[in-house]
Write a protein that holds these residues in place. Structure first.
Motif, PDB file in Angstrom:
ATOM      1  N   SER A   6     -23.733  43.412 -27.526  1.00 49.01           N
ATOM      2  CA  SER A   6     -24.880  44.565 -27.721  1.00 49.01           C
ATOM      3  C   SER A   6     -24.691  45.795 -26.811  1.00 49.01           C
ATOM      4  O   SER A   6     -24.932  46.735 -27.296  1.00 49.01           O
ATOM      5  CB  SER A   6     -26.220  43.820 -27.522  1.00 49.01           C
ATOM      6  N   LEU A   7     -24.435  45.806 -25.675  1.00 48.26           N
ATOM      7  CA  LEU A   7     -24.106  46.737 -24.510  1.00 48.26           C
ATOM      8  C   LEU A   7     -22.936  47.551 -24.998  1.00 48.26           C
ATOM      9  O   LEU A   7     -23.041  48.827 -24.930  1.00 48.26           O
ATOM     10  CB  LEU A   7     -24.261  46.320 -23.176  1.00 48.26           C
ATOM     11  N   THR A   8     -22.004  47.041 -25.538  1.00 44.47           N
ATOM     12  CA  THR A   8     -20.593  47.968 -25.814  1.00 44.47           C
ATOM     13  C   THR A   8     -21.076  48.477 -27.046  1.00 44.47           C
ATOM     14  O   THR A   8     -20.688  49.615 -27.161  1.00 44.47           O
ATOM     15  CB  THR A   8     -19.514  46.799 -25.807  1.00 44.47           C
ATOM     16  N   ILE A   9     -21.792  48.038 -27.912  1.00 47.70           N
ATOM     17  CA  ILE A   9     -22.086  48.476 -29.031  1.00 47.70           C
ATOM     18  C   ILE A   9     -23.286  49.844 -28.857  1.00 47.70           C
ATOM     19  O   ILE A   9     -23.063  51.059 -29.367  1.00 47.70           O
ATOM     20  CB  ILE A   9     -22.978  47.744 -30.289  1.00 47.70           C
ATOM     21  N   VAL A 323      -5.027  50.961 -32.294  1.00 46.95           N
ATOM     22  CA  VAL A 323      -4.668  49.722 -31.636  1.00 46.95           C
ATOM     23  C   VAL A 323      -5.571  49.222 -30.374  1.00 46.95           C
ATOM     24  O   VAL A 323      -5.862  48.229 -29.965  1.00 46.95           O
ATOM     25  CB  VAL A 323      -3.229  49.820 -30.947  1.00 46.95           C
ATOM     26  N   ASP A 324      -6.137  50.388 -29.520  1.00 45.87           N
ATOM     27  CA  ASP A 324      -6.915  50.291 -28.433  1.00 45.87           C
ATOM     28  C   ASP A 324      -8.195  49.723 -28.652  1.00 45.87           C
ATOM     29  O   ASP A 324      -8.411  48.713 -27.922  1.00 45.87           O
ATOM     30  CB  ASP A 324      -7.047  51.513 -27.592  1.00 45.87           C
ATOM     31  N   MET A 325      -8.666  50.037 -29.707  1.00 49.93           N
ATOM     32  CA  MET A 325      -9.876  49.394 -30.452  1.00 49.93           C
ATOM     33  C   MET A 325      -9.691  48.066 -30.689  1.00 49.93           C
ATOM     34  O   MET A 325     -10.666  47.352 -30.446  1.00 49.93           O
ATOM     35  CB  MET A 325     -10.281  50.533 -31.709  1.00 49.93           C
ATOM     36  N   TRP A 326      -8.677  47.467 -31.243  1.00 49.83           N
ATOM     37  CA  TRP A 326      -8.419  46.229 -31.398  1.00 49.83           C
ATOM     38  C   TRP A 326      -8.386  45.230 -30.190  1.00 49.83           C
ATOM     39  O   TRP A 326      -8.978  44.131 -30.155  1.00 49.83           O
ATOM     40  CB  TRP A 326      -7.298  45.950 -32.317  1.00 49.83           C
ATOM     41  N   ARG A 327      -7.820  45.953 -29.107  1.00 47.83           N
ATOM     42  CA  ARG A 327      -7.508  45.456 -27.781  1.00 47.83           C
ATOM     43  C   ARG A 327      -9.064  45.185 -27.117  1.00 47.83           C
ATOM     44  O   ARG A 327      -9.238  44.287 -26.471  1.00 47.83           O
ATOM     45  CB  ARG A 327      -6.479  46.253 -27.102  1.00 47.83           C
ATOM     46  N   MET A 328      -9.848  46.131 -27.389  1.00 47.13           N
ATOM     47  CA  MET A 328     -11.138  46.286 -26.995  1.00 47.13           C
ATOM     48  C   MET A 328     -11.802  45.134 -27.451  1.00 47.13           C
ATOM     49  O   MET A 328     -12.663  44.572 -26.891  1.00 47.13           O
ATOM     50  CB  MET A 328     -11.601  47.601 -27.041  1.00 47.13           C
ATOM     51  N   MET A 329     -11.780  44.735 -28.915  1.00 53.20           N
ATOM     52  CA  MET A 329     -12.429  43.750 -29.374  1.00 53.20           C
ATOM     53  C   MET A 329     -12.166  42.529 -28.933  1.00 53.20           C
ATOM     54  O   MET A 329     -13.070  41.702 -28.568  1.00 53.20           O
ATOM     55  CB  MET A 329     -12.226  43.963 -31.057  1.00 53.20           C
ATOM     56  N   TRP A 331     -10.825  42.045 -25.980  1.00 57.16           N
ATOM     57  CA  TRP A 331     -11.620  42.003 -24.535  1.00 57.16           C
ATOM     58  C   TRP A 331     -13.117  41.568 -24.488  1.00 57.16           C
ATOM     59  O   TRP A 331     -13.311  40.979 -23.674  1.00 57.16           O
ATOM     60  CB  TRP A 331     -11.313  43.427 -23.977  1.00 57.16           C
ATOM     61  N   MET A 332     -13.810  42.161 -25.509  1.00 56.19           N
ATOM     62  CA  MET A 332     -15.087  41.908 -25.596  1.00 56.19           C
ATOM     63  C   MET A 332     -15.374  40.332 -25.737  1.00 56.19           C
ATOM     64  O   MET A 332     -16.411  39.863 -25.315  1.00 56.19           O
ATOM     65  CB  MET A 332     -15.612  42.861 -26.466  1.00 56.19           C
ATOM     66  N   PHE A 333     -14.659  39.970 -26.652  1.00 54.52           N
ATOM     67  CA  PHE A 333     -15.008  38.483 -27.426  1.00 54.52           C
ATOM     68  C   PHE A 333     -14.094  37.313 -26.399  1.00 54.52           C
ATOM     69  O   PHE A 333     -14.079  36.263 -26.532  1.00 54.52           O
ATOM     70  CB  PHE A 333     -14.623  38.521 -28.791  1.00 54.52           C
ATOM     71  N   ALA A 334     -13.141  37.976 -25.503  1.00 53.75           N
ATOM     72  CA  ALA A 334     -12.609  36.822 -24.550  1.00 53.75           C
ATOM     73  C   ALA A 334     -13.470  35.851 -23.816  1.00 53.75           C
ATOM     74  O   ALA A 334     -14.455  36.224 -23.634  1.00 53.75           O
ATOM     75  CB  ALA A 334     -11.549  37.671 -23.639  1.00 53.75           C
ATOM     76  N   SER A 335     -13.161  34.734 -23.860  1.00 55.83           N
ATOM     77  CA  SER A 335     -14.110  33.524 -23.238  1.00 55.83           C
ATOM     78  C   SER A 335     -13.861  33.516 -21.672  1.00 55.83           C
ATOM     79  O   SER A 335     -12.731  34.134 -21.130  1.00 55.83           O
ATOM     80  CB  SER A 335     -13.786  32.347 -23.893  1.00 55.83           C
TER      81      SER A 335
END
Length: 335
Positions: A6-9, A323-329, A331-335
């Motif tokens: 939520s903060l990233t959004i 590609v960076d946006m996919w990597r960010m996603m 990163w955000m959802f990494a456990s």
């Protein structure tokens, strides 16, 4: 992950609004120093080597609120000095959270007991513990024995109470990459939410023999690359994937010092959190009167070795490719 989704959004929406308004320079995180007084004399710190008169100055809680309202940044990093020596630190933290700000409280951990019973865990609040390496190295850099153990106990207690916890490891010349990698693995196993790697800045105030502790840019790249390799994929970094690329020499970035402006007891510090060429009464003056083109790698000799997140993390986010946006996603959802 670096921070809750939520903060990233919220951050992404803020950046989009600035771009739609045509703003080329805007703040992302306020680097707030309510006081530059500290209860340690860390070897590599330039802040505590200022005059006694400056170290006695402090911002009031209202000054802090005015600063975040004035610049409008969605995040605030409360640093110093040691912010827990400030008598109004609890009010400052609560006031930032009441404004909906992503709030990070940086601390050496020694005075953690002053605040733990006075605030509640909050999704927008993170403790950032300063931890430069394993026990012997950390205690040597902060110039006091026993501090490493204090920090580790503080991390454990903060996590037990449900707080988000990040560690900030400043890298100096001579540190063993394997020891840093092992520490990052240990912290991850303890449940630390994120680990931040930060190459030390070559403070002009740190002179004499101690000036040899700072890494040059090529040394930063070699050290971070080795640490990341040795630490393995399970370590959760606070650094974004793009900024980690930068630290490993895999991409070039230009410094954006205005993205993390500094407000301290003397005023708005220009040009950045690390260099002091003047102080201004207002944020607008800082933005308008600073000749930003005079700073950054290749432009100013004082910036030659700097790879600090305060200058480059926002640059990495601003220049994201698909590609960076996919990597960010990821990163955000990494456990």
């Amino acid at each position: 992950m670096g921070q809750p989704l939520s903060l990233t959004i919220d951050m992404a929406k803020y950046v989009m609004r600035q771009k739609l308004r045509g703003r080329k320079r805007y703040p992302m995180v306020l680097m707030l120093e309510p006081t530059e007084l500290c209860n340690l004399t860390c070897t590599g710190c330039g802040k505590i080597r200022q005059s006694e008169e400056i170290l006695k100055m402090r911002l009031t809680a209202q000054d802090c609120f005015d600063a975040i309202d004035e610049c409008g940044a969605p995040g605030v990093s409360i640093a110093g000095g040691e912010p827990l020596v400030h008598p109004e630190i609890v009010d400052i933290v609560k006031g930032m959270l009441a404004r909906g700000k992503l709030t990070m409280l940086c601390t050496n951990g020694i005075l953690l007991h002053r605040i733990l019973d006075k605030i509640e865990p909050h999704p927008r609040f993170t403790f950032v513990f300063h931890l430069d390496g394993p026990r012997e190295h950390h205690d040597r850099m902060v110039e006091r024995k026993g501090v490493f153990d204090i920090v580790m106990k503080g991390i454990e207690e903060s996590k037990r109470r449900g707080f988000r916890v990040t560690t900030n490891t400043t890298l100096y010349k001579g540190v063993n990459p394997q020891e840093i990698a092992t520490l990052l693995q240990q912290l991850t196993e303890m449940g630390v939410d994120n680990c931040l790697l930060s190459p030390a800045f070559t403070y002009e105030e740190v002179n004499g023999a101690n000036s040899e502790i700072f890494l040059h840019r090529r040394e930063v790249i070699a050290m971070v690359s080795e640490i990341v390799r040795l630490a393995g994929p399970k370590v959760r970094y606070y650094n974004t994937p793009m900024f980690l690329d930068f630290l490993q020499g895999k991409r070039d970035l230009r410094c954006t010092p205005w993205s993390m402006p500094n407000r301290n007891p003397k005023g708005w510090k220009g040009p950045c959190y690390l260099l002091t060429d003047g102080h201004y009464d207002t944020f607008e003056e800082l933005m308008q009167k600073t000749n930003w083109d005079d700073y950054g790698y290749g432009k100013n000799p004082r910036c030659a070795s700097c790879m600090m997140h305060s200058g480059y993390e926002a640059s990495a986010v601003e220049k994201m490719s698909p590609v960076d946006m996919w990597r960010m996603m990821r990163w955000m959802f990494a456990s």
